[in-house]
Design a protein around this motif. Structure first.
Motif, mmCIF file in Angstrom:
data_model
loop_
_atom_site.group_PDB
_atom_site.id
_atom_site.type_symbol
_atom_site.label_atom_id
_atom_site.label_comp_id
_atom_site.label_asym_id
_atom_site.label_seq_id
_atom_site.Cartn_x
_atom_site.Cartn_y
_atom_site.Cartn_z
ATOM 1 N N ARG C 184 -15.086 4.160 -5.640
ATOM 2 C CA ARG C 184 -13.925 4.716 -6.322
ATOM 3 C C ARG C 184 -13.144 5.681 -5.446
ATOM 4 O O ARG C 184 -12.656 6.712 -5.877
ATOM 5 N N LEU C 185 -13.033 5.338 -4.144
ATOM 6 C CA LEU C 185 -12.235 6.136 -3.220
ATOM 7 C C LEU C 185 -10.765 6.028 -3.579
ATOM 8 O O LEU C 185 -10.303 5.000 -4.037
ATOM 9 N N THR C 186 -10.013 7.105 -3.338
ATOM 10 C CA THR C 186 -8.561 7.010 -3.418
ATOM 11 C C THR C 186 -8.091 6.298 -2.154
ATOM 12 O O THR C 186 -8.504 6.634 -1.055
ATOM 13 N N MET C 187 -7.208 5.322 -2.312
ATOM 14 C CA MET C 187 -6.744 4.593 -1.126
ATOM 15 C C MET C 187 -5.241 4.535 -1.079
ATOM 16 O O MET C 187 -4.574 4.210 -2.062
ATOM 17 N N LEU C 188 -4.695 4.857 0.101
ATOM 18 C CA LEU C 188 -3.273 4.663 0.336
ATOM 19 C C LEU C 188 -3.152 3.656 1.463
ATOM 20 O O LEU C 188 -3.545 3.906 2.588
ATOM 21 N N LEU C 189 -2.607 2.512 1.132
ATOM 22 C CA LEU C 189 -2.587 1.398 2.081
ATOM 23 C C LEU C 189 -1.153 1.137 2.499
ATOM 24 O O LEU C 189 -0.238 1.121 1.691
ATOM 25 N N VAL C 190 -0.949 0.923 3.769
ATOM 26 C CA VAL C 190 0.364 0.568 4.281
ATOM 27 C C VAL C 190 0.319 -0.888 4.716
ATOM 28 O O VAL C 190 -0.606 -1.308 5.392
ATOM 29 N N THR C 191 1.277 -1.670 4.278
ATOM 30 C CA THR C 191 1.270 -3.079 4.677
ATOM 31 C C THR C 191 2.659 -3.672 4.550
ATOM 32 O O THR C 191 3.546 -3.076 3.924
ATOM 33 N N HIS C 192 2.853 -4.827 5.179
ATOM 34 C CA HIS C 192 4.080 -5.569 4.931
ATOM 35 C C HIS C 192 3.753 -6.899 4.244
ATOM 36 O O HIS C 192 4.587 -7.761 4.133
ATOM 37 N N ASP C 193 2.483 -7.020 3.846
ATOM 38 C CA ASP C 193 2.017 -8.262 3.214
ATOM 39 C C ASP C 193 2.060 -8.101 1.699
ATOM 40 O O ASP C 193 1.272 -7.368 1.114
ATOM 41 N N ILE C 194 2.980 -8.822 1.069
ATOM 42 C CA ILE C 194 3.172 -8.685 -0.384
ATOM 43 C C ILE C 194 1.925 -9.101 -1.156
ATOM 44 O O ILE C 194 1.509 -8.421 -2.112
ATOM 45 N N ASP C 195 1.325 -10.202 -0.730
ATOM 46 C CA ASP C 195 0.154 -10.684 -1.465
ATOM 47 C C ASP C 195 -0.996 -9.692 -1.393
ATOM 48 O O ASP C 195 -1.745 -9.494 -2.350
ATOM 49 N N GLU C 196 -1.120 -9.082 -0.238
ATOM 50 C CA GLU C 196 -2.172 -8.071 -0.081
ATOM 51 C C GLU C 196 -1.931 -6.917 -1.040
ATOM 52 O O GLU C 196 -2.839 -6.439 -1.740
ATOM 53 N N ALA C 197 -0.655 -6.504 -1.089
ATOM 54 C CA ALA C 197 -0.299 -5.402 -1.988
ATOM 55 C C ALA C 197 -0.639 -5.753 -3.427
ATOM 56 O O ALA C 197 -1.242 -4.969 -4.161
ATOM 57 N N LEU C 198 -0.287 -6.956 -3.824
ATOM 58 C CA LEU C 198 -0.511 -7.331 -5.219
ATOM 59 C C LEU C 198 -1.987 -7.515 -5.519
ATOM 60 O O LEU C 198 -2.443 -7.246 -6.623
ATOM 61 N N PHE C 199 -2.751 -7.990 -4.557
ATOM 62 C CA PHE C 199 -4.178 -8.220 -4.795
ATOM 63 C C PHE C 199 -4.939 -6.909 -4.984
ATOM 64 O O PHE C 199 -5.875 -6.821 -5.762
ATOM 65 N N LEU C 200 -4.532 -5.889 -4.217
ATOM 66 C CA LEU C 200 -5.330 -4.672 -4.170
ATOM 67 C C LEU C 200 -4.841 -3.546 -5.076
ATOM 68 O O LEU C 200 -5.639 -2.830 -5.681
ATOM 69 N N SER C 201 -3.505 -3.386 -5.212
ATOM 70 C CA SER C 201 -3.037 -2.081 -5.684
ATOM 71 C C SER C 201 -2.886 -1.908 -7.174
ATOM 72 O O SER C 201 -2.713 -2.875 -7.904
ATOM 73 N N ASP C 202 -2.951 -0.637 -7.550
ATOM 74 C CA ASP C 202 -2.530 -0.253 -8.888
ATOM 75 C C ASP C 202 -1.019 -0.154 -8.939
ATOM 76 O O ASP C 202 -0.375 -0.556 -9.897
ATOM 77 N N ARG C 203 -0.442 0.463 -7.864
ATOM 78 C CA ARG C 203 1.004 0.580 -7.779
ATOM 79 C C ARG C 203 1.456 0.216 -6.383
ATOM 80 O O ARG C 203 0.730 0.444 -5.401
ATOM 81 N N VAL C 204 2.677 -0.336 -6.323
ATOM 82 C CA VAL C 204 3.260 -0.652 -5.024
ATOM 83 C C VAL C 204 4.543 0.152 -4.864
ATOM 84 O O VAL C 204 5.461 0.043 -5.692
ATOM 85 N N ALA C 205 4.605 0.967 -3.804
ATOM 86 C CA ALA C 205 5.824 1.753 -3.565
ATOM 87 C C ALA C 205 6.604 1.096 -2.447
ATOM 88 O O ALA C 205 6.076 0.848 -1.371
ATOM 89 N N VAL C 206 7.866 0.776 -2.703
ATOM 90 C CA VAL C 206 8.678 0.098 -1.701
ATOM 91 C C VAL C 206 9.498 1.124 -0.926
ATOM 92 O O VAL C 206 10.242 1.911 -1.517
#
Lengths: 279, 328, 266
Positions: C184-206
């Protein structure tokens, strides 16, 4: 979940060595001996074979072997070799040691570089033989000037390569160290110095070669023992065979000490990922 | 005239030219010889240009090389950089025993140019006390042989002392700086040390000095015996001049050798004589006593024969004419 | 701003010396145990946000808080993963993971933890291998284990899977998710991969604009573990594609961003 270990990636892992046919391994083993044996044969033919050169300028292999045997039997050879090896060992350790200290400092500190480096680079360009009269003047004629000269020879390659190796440390690895909370000292210890190790070892190998060169320069003047002394003794007494014994021993010892360093290098640098040359 | 006759005439002309050439000796284009501070005659020759004058008449160039000692002179001959070079008699014998193809053609001086030197305030009084001490000497030169023979006389061997190999002028410096306890000295450096720093001669022996000899490379001698003869004639002239003009000779030695006048005076007038340069007998006798040292101190290869070398060292002179050994 | 935010950025601006502003008045909140993705084209300043939060970069305007404390430099509670594994080439896999252990941990406890982490990332057999013998995916797994060795509470990930192939990427994403499930770590992920963002995140900030700012935040309301084939992802995907295209039109050549930024930017 995860379906086994993945094999595809950015860079493929190294393949293991193939088993070669027997004759290929034999050729590989003999290859380093081709040139020396060839030279020896040529030497024999030029002297005892066809007398192309007068004996007082190039003695035959037999004459040189006989002289070597005589020197060995009298115990002098051992004394000369021991004297030279001792001087090289002491001088090399001294020069390399100082180089590692100064090189680390200059490598890490741009200020230290600006203060020390220009002077060191100027000194670096003084050729070995030019040092000899000064050292004799300041330090007399015993072991000190000789060991000092050897140390000077060892110093510069180690220093230059170490500084270069430190400066070339991958910035990304330093950042990694910072992210993991390493202090300045910790960064130096755990990241910068290990990363500089390949350069340091290159510098040490070159420095050792230079040590032998500078040793001979030191022993050409004001010596009683040593392989360089053998050279000048042969020269003074019109004994080319003694000179050749000296030269051959220098070649053998130089190669042996370099080989030892090479072995150390291979062990310490097993982790490097260089291309290694074509087979 | 037909082509064939023309060719025949040309061939005849060439042959006749060849025969004329063979009648007289074809001289060398250049003679390379050395000058040294221990060879005063060479300095005279170099200053007055008598050799250039004489040989220049036949278009032979004269080139002078500096020898810092017998060891360097031997090296010059061995490597072919010099045709004639001056050494001590013992050094010439050493070289010939070790295979250097040279022959002694002239005796340019009878000097007492070497002795064992100690600093002014040295406590040493005898050679025997040199045991375990440091002595500077140039290997392969007369001072070196002198040292060995003096040691032998006192019952010591080379291994009983520490001989530091330094060229003559460096040896003097080492003595004056206290880096060594004694020095096998050579004039003029030795005279300079005595007069300037009060150095003392610990041991002298005129019989241990083996004459100043001029040596020629054997192949040069065989090819150009007449030219060598002309060089020696000028050498005799120089010796004669020195005998007749001692003061000017001292001044010349001082200037050419870059040494002080009193040093030059001691070297030239007190310690050098100029006997008949063609008389090899006394040199041969002196060198007889050097032979055993060469063997006992292992200065020559174990299968070398110094006696044989001595017998072949000197130019043979049958009744006045001048021919290399082996040609009749 | 809630007092309980794990990460809090308030009106953060950053400019590099001699350059233009990379970020302008950027604000972002990440709740504890939340996975938030920063999505944006290359050169949009996303890496800069992470570098500021990790303490690698210091100069900035505005407030930056992690676990309620202002960022003053690297701390053990914040772990960071880079685009390259950045393993120490002279250390074995095991020693590389050990590099991340806290200095105060005893040798035995440290060794145990390293073994546990290697099991977690499925690399126990590779423990004595050198980095030059590892594939890209294996190396990143070692880097991840190393990150976790210090038991951080916040994990910053800078395009961690962009350098591996698509299949490996998916495996690594699943691994990351499983780690999150356990820790249950807090994670801030940076990516340009939309699918990755959707698979992992609670929220996506553009991230959009130059200087960059968060133009909009998309909530991904789907429960985890998510099925990549889920139809509900479709409209979210289209939305993000559109948002990225708009962002792409306005981006400038930001050479100051970090690895990958310069080439992608032209």
């Amino acid at each position: 979940m995860l379906v086994g270990a993945d094999t595809a990636g950015v860079s493929a892992p190294r393949p293991t060595a193939l088993r070669l046919p027997v004759w290929r391994t034999a050729v590989r083993r003999l290859a380093p001996w081709l040139l020396p044996v060839g030279l020896l044969a040529g030497w024999f033919l030029a002297t005892d074979g066809f007398h192309l050169l007068p004996a007082h300028q190039l003695p035959s292999p037999r004459a040189v072997a006989r002289t070597a045997r005589d020197l060995l039997a009298g115990g002098e050879l051992f004394r000369h070799v021991a004297a030279s090896v001792q001087r090289v060992a002491l001088g090399f350790l001294l020069g390399a040691g100082v180089a590692i200290v100064l090189g680390t400092w200059v490598g890490l500190s741009r200020f230290a570089e600006r203060v020390l480096d220009p002077t060191l680079q100027a000194i670096r360009n003084v050729p070995s033989l030019a040092w000899v009269p000064f050292l004799l003047l300041w330090m007399g004629i015993d072991e000190l000037p000789k060991v000092t000269l050897v140390a000077i020879g060892a110093f510069f390659p180690v220093y230059v390569n170490l500084v270069s190796g430190i400066r070339q440390t991958d910035r990304k690895l330093v950042e990694l160290g910072q992210v993991f909370g390493l202090s300045e000292l910790g960064l130096v210890r755990h990241i910068v110095l290990p990363a500089a190790l390949p350069s340091l070892l290159t510098g040490l190998r070159i420095g050792l070669g230079q040590s032998w060169l500078f040793l001979v320069a030191a022993e050409l003047i004001a010596s009683t023992r040593g392989l360089g002394f053998l050279l000048i003794d042969g020269q003074n007494s019109a004994r080319a065979d003694i000179m050749l014994v000296g030269i051959l021993l220098l070649a053998v010892l130089g190669k042996a000490s370099d080989g030892a360093l090479r072995l150390l290098e291979r062990r310490l640098l097993a982790w490097t990922d260089g291309f290694g040359g074509v087979a | 005239m037909s082509r064939r006759r023309l060719l025949l005439l040309a061939a005849l002309a060439l042959v006749s030219l060849g025969t004329t050439a063979r009648a007289a000796e074809a001289g060398p284009t250049e003679v390379r010889l050395d000058w040294a501070t221990y060879n005063p005659s060479s300095l005279v020759l170099k200053r007055f240009g008598w050799l250039e004058e004489d040989l220049g008449k036949d278009g032979i160039k004269v080139t002078w090389l500096y020898s810092a000692g017998s060891n360097k002179a031997n090296e010059a001959i061995s490597s072919g950089s010099a045709d004639l070079a001056s050494t001590a008699g013992a050094a010439a014998l050493l070289a010939r025993t070790n295979g250097v193809p040279l022959k002694t053609v002239y005796v340019f001086s009878k000097p007492e140019w070497t002795a064992l030197v100690v600093p002014k305030d040295s406590p040493l009084t005898s050679v025997a006390q040199l045991k375990g001490k440091k002595i500077a000497a140039t290997r392969g030169t007369d001072p070196f042989f002198f040292l060995l023979r003096a040691l032998k006389e006192a019952g010591l061997k080379q291994s009983d002392v520490e001989i530091v190999n330094l060229q003559h002028s460096d040896g003097r410096l080492a003595l004056e700086r206290g880096n060594v306890d004694a020095w096998a000295g050579l004039d003029p450096h030795m005279a300079a040390a005595e007069l300037r720093s009060g150095a003392r001669l610990l041991h002298r022996n005129i019989d241990f000095n083996t004459y100043g000899t001029l040596n020629a490379r054997e192949d040069f001698l065989q090819k150009y015996p007449a030219t060598v003869r002309r060089v020696l004639a000028q050498y005799s002239r120089a010796a004669d001049w020195i005998r007749k003009h001692p003061d000017e000779a001292v001044a010349l030695l001082a200037e050419a050798g870059k040494i002080d006048v009193d040093v030059a005076r001691r070297q030239l007038l007190e310690r050098t004589q100029f006997p008949d340069g063609y008389d090899f007998k006394p040199v041969s006798v002196a060198l007889q006593t050097v032979v055993p040292i060469l063997l006992s101190e292992k200065l020559v290869a174990s299968d070398a024969d110094p006696s044989k070398a001595l017998s072949e060292l000197f130019l043979e002179r049958p009744s006045g004419t001048f021919l290399p050994v082996g040609s009749r | 701003m809630t007092a309980a935010s794990a990460i809090s950025a308030e009106h953060v601006s950053k400019r590099y010396p001699g350059g233009d502003f990379v970020l302008r008045s950027l604000s972002l909140e990440v709740a504890p145990s939340e996975i938030v993705t920063l999505l944006g084209p290359s050169g949009s300043g996303k890496s800069t946000v992470l570098r500021l939060l990790s303490g690698l970069e210091r100069e900035h305007e505005g407030k930056l808080l992690v676990q309620g404390l202002p960022v003053q430099g690297p701390t053990p509670s914040v772990g960071m993963m880079f685009q390259e594994p950045r393993l120490l080439p002279w250390r074995t896999v095991r020693d590389n993971v050990a590099f991340g252990l806290p200095r105060t941990l005893s040798k035995e406890l440290g060794a145990t933890r390293v073994e546990q982490l290697l099991t977690l990332v499925q690399l126990t057999e590779a423990r004595d291998k050198l980095p030059k013998e590892l594939s890209g995916g294996m190396a990143q797994r070692v880097a991840l284990a190393r990150c976790l060795a210090g038991a951080p509470s916040v994990l910053l990930l800078d395009e961690p899977f962009s350098a591996v192939d698509a299949l490996t990427r998916m495996h690594l994403q699943e691994l990351l998710l499983s780690i999150w499930t356990h820790t249950r770590l807090t994670m801030l992920l940076v990516t340009h991969d939309i699918d990755e963002a959707l698979f992992l995140s609670d929220r996506v900030a553009v991230l959009r604009g130059s200087p960059a700012n968060i133009e909009e935040t998309l909530v991904v309301p789907l429960p985890r573990p998510r099925d990549r084939r889920d139809e509900a992802l479709g409209p979210l995907r289209s939305h993000l594609v559109e948002a990225l295209r708009l962002a792409g039109n306005g981006h400038s050549h930001e050479a100051a961003e970090g690895p990958g930024g310069l080439i992608a930017g032209w």
